[in-house]
Design a protein around this motif. Structure first.
Motif, short mmCIF file in Angstrom:
data_model
loop_
_atom_site.label_atom_id
_atom_site.label_comp_id
_atom_site.label_asym_id
_atom_site.label_seq_id
_atom_site.Cartn_x
_atom_site.Cartn_y
_atom_site.Cartn_z
N LEU A 132 56.23 44.99 89.61
CA LEU A 132 57.28 44.73 88.62
C LEU A 132 57.65 43.18 88.97
O LEU A 132 57.96 42.63 88.07
N ARG A 143 55.26 40.73 87.22
CA ARG A 143 55.46 41.06 85.91
C ARG A 143 56.54 40.46 85.30
O ARG A 143 56.53 39.73 84.18
N HIS A 144 57.91 40.46 85.91
CA HIS A 144 58.76 39.90 85.29
C HIS A 144 59.29 38.69 86.08
O HIS A 144 60.26 38.04 85.82
N ARG A 145 58.31 38.11 86.84
CA ARG A 145 58.72 36.97 87.70
C ARG A 145 59.83 36.69 88.47
O ARG A 145 60.66 35.79 88.24
N PHE A 146 60.40 38.00 89.12
CA PHE A 146 61.42 37.90 89.93
C PHE A 146 60.72 37.60 91.43
O PHE A 146 59.70 37.98 91.88
N ALA A 147 61.75 37.25 92.19
CA ALA A 147 61.37 37.05 93.50
C ALA A 147 62.33 37.59 94.41
O ALA A 147 63.33 38.24 93.93
N ARG A 148 62.18 37.71 95.71
CA ARG A 148 62.89 38.65 96.65
C ARG A 148 63.49 39.84 96.07
O ARG A 148 64.66 40.63 96.09
N ILE A 149 62.57 40.75 95.64
CA ILE A 149 62.75 41.97 94.95
C ILE A 149 63.09 43.09 95.97
O ILE A 149 62.52 43.12 96.98
N SER A 150 63.92 44.00 95.55
CA SER A 150 64.31 45.16 96.51
C SER A 150 64.85 46.18 95.47
O SER A 150 64.79 46.17 94.31
N HIS A 151 65.15 47.43 96.13
CA HIS A 151 65.48 48.39 95.27
C HIS A 151 66.49 49.59 95.75
O HIS A 151 66.65 49.42 97.11
N ARG A 152 67.19 50.21 95.05
CA ARG A 152 68.08 51.16 95.62
C ARG A 152 67.91 52.48 94.61
O ARG A 152 67.48 52.37 93.74
N LEU A 153 67.39 53.57 95.54
CA LEU A 153 67.26 54.83 94.99
C LEU A 153 67.70 55.89 95.79
O LEU A 153 67.75 56.00 96.93
N PHE A 158 58.48 55.06 97.13
CA PHE A 158 57.17 54.70 96.55
C PHE A 158 56.44 53.70 97.23
O PHE A 158 56.96 52.64 98.00
N PHE A 182 53.95 49.04 93.86
CA PHE A 182 54.73 49.03 92.80
C PHE A 182 55.93 48.21 92.31
O PHE A 182 55.89 47.33 91.56
#
Ligand code: MN
Ligand code: MN
Ligand code: ZN
Ligand code: ZN
Lengths: 165, 165
Positions: free
Chosen positions: B131, B134-144, B123, B127
């Motif tokens: 996220l 909105r949630h004030r997170f740093a260094r965001i990543s994901h697993r899908l 994606f 997006f």
DNA sequence: ACATGATTGCAAACAGGTTGCAAGAACCAC
DNA sequence: GTGGTTCTTGCAACCTGTTTGCAATCATGT
């Protein structure tokens, strides 16, 4: 990104189902309403983030053996009363699921303090469909979790134990 | 959905890096070029889907102890030579990563025969950014990861072992 | 109350993964 | 090349999350 559940806008998991309703569901599946089961369901219904077997067992406070917790969550999962999540640390987590909702959603996890934020958004189902067709897969589903560092941890005060990225 | 890597259209993991280049990378990180390490890298470079420690050890055929495989994959991951994936069964999997590419991508796994299909789409990064904010997170990543039933399994001939949904 | 089968506690067993330690290489400097 | 320093390896013990066999216990229908 959209909200996969067009039915209602609010987060499903904030709806606290009455305990009686839950035990009724047990009976309907011809499962016995035992002390441990009621206690486990009761613990789950007052938590909004997914709990591990250990978490639940701890919250129960010597009410039953850890093996019983494992066995029951397995049973409850099979009955569709709870849904299993994998947040990347080695332990399975569970959340209560309402009868109307299959409980599909995602999480944002702090890799430092393990804080879990519930995420309702998801990508449009068409994408998944396209993937399924392209690769000729049936009954397709997905698992998606986000990781990052929460504002408190980013600010300095790390607290408990970390989680993998 | 889009392709997150605008640089090239072809799947990264199909590029087979020469073994010398890989061992050079070891040296550059002041790691010793040992028999087990070369063998592990060689096994990985000729596989396009992620392999578990056990897979690799088996492919090595008594070349070294399983603990050595675990230790080396951990080391290689720390050096950024391989990337770890979690396909939902309890075992970690690894894929070789090229120096230009961080190896971020996803998989479609058959829940019946464990067939793994490489998926390059993802994606849009916006997006994830939203996220994070909105949630004030740093260094965001994901697993899908995607799960489903491959055409062969759907057709009837199930073969090896299953994987969870 | 009883019979009966589901459920539980307990301990042993598993599976993936990690680790302490002594022996065995790589590699660097002569 | 030789020798030493340091990194790696093999091996076995260990750890964590989870499962399971078995006998005792309990929930439920009659
Ligand atoms: Mn949740
Ligand atoms: Mn891959
Ligand atoms: Zn945090
Ligand atoms: Zn298949």
């Amino acid at each position: 990104m959209n909200n996969p559940c067009g039915q209602h806008q609010h987060p499903h998991r904030l709806i606290q189902q009455p305990l009686d309703e839950l035990t009724d569901r047990l009976r309907r599946h011809s499962r016995r309403v035992t002390g441990p089961r009621q206690a486990i369901l009761d613990v789950l219904r007052r938590h909004q983030t997914p709990m591990s077997n250990r978490d639940i067992h701890a919250a129960l406070g010597q009410m039953c053996d850890l093996a019983t917790v494992y066995r029951n969550l397995h049973t409850l999962e099979g009955m569709g009363l709870v849904r299993r999540f994998d947040l990347g640390d080695g332990a399975a987590r569970f959340e209560l699921v309402t009868p109307e909702d299959d409980g599909h959603h995602h999480h944002l996890v702090c890799t430092r303090c393990s804080l879990v934020v519930e995420i309702d958004d998801c990508f449009p189902p068409e994408f998944e469909q396209a993937l399924a067709q392209r690769h000729r897969f049936a009954r397709i589903s997905h698992r998606l979790e986000f990781f990052g560092v929460c504002s408190r941890c980013e600010a300095g005060e790390s607290r408990p134990g970390p989680v993998e990225a």
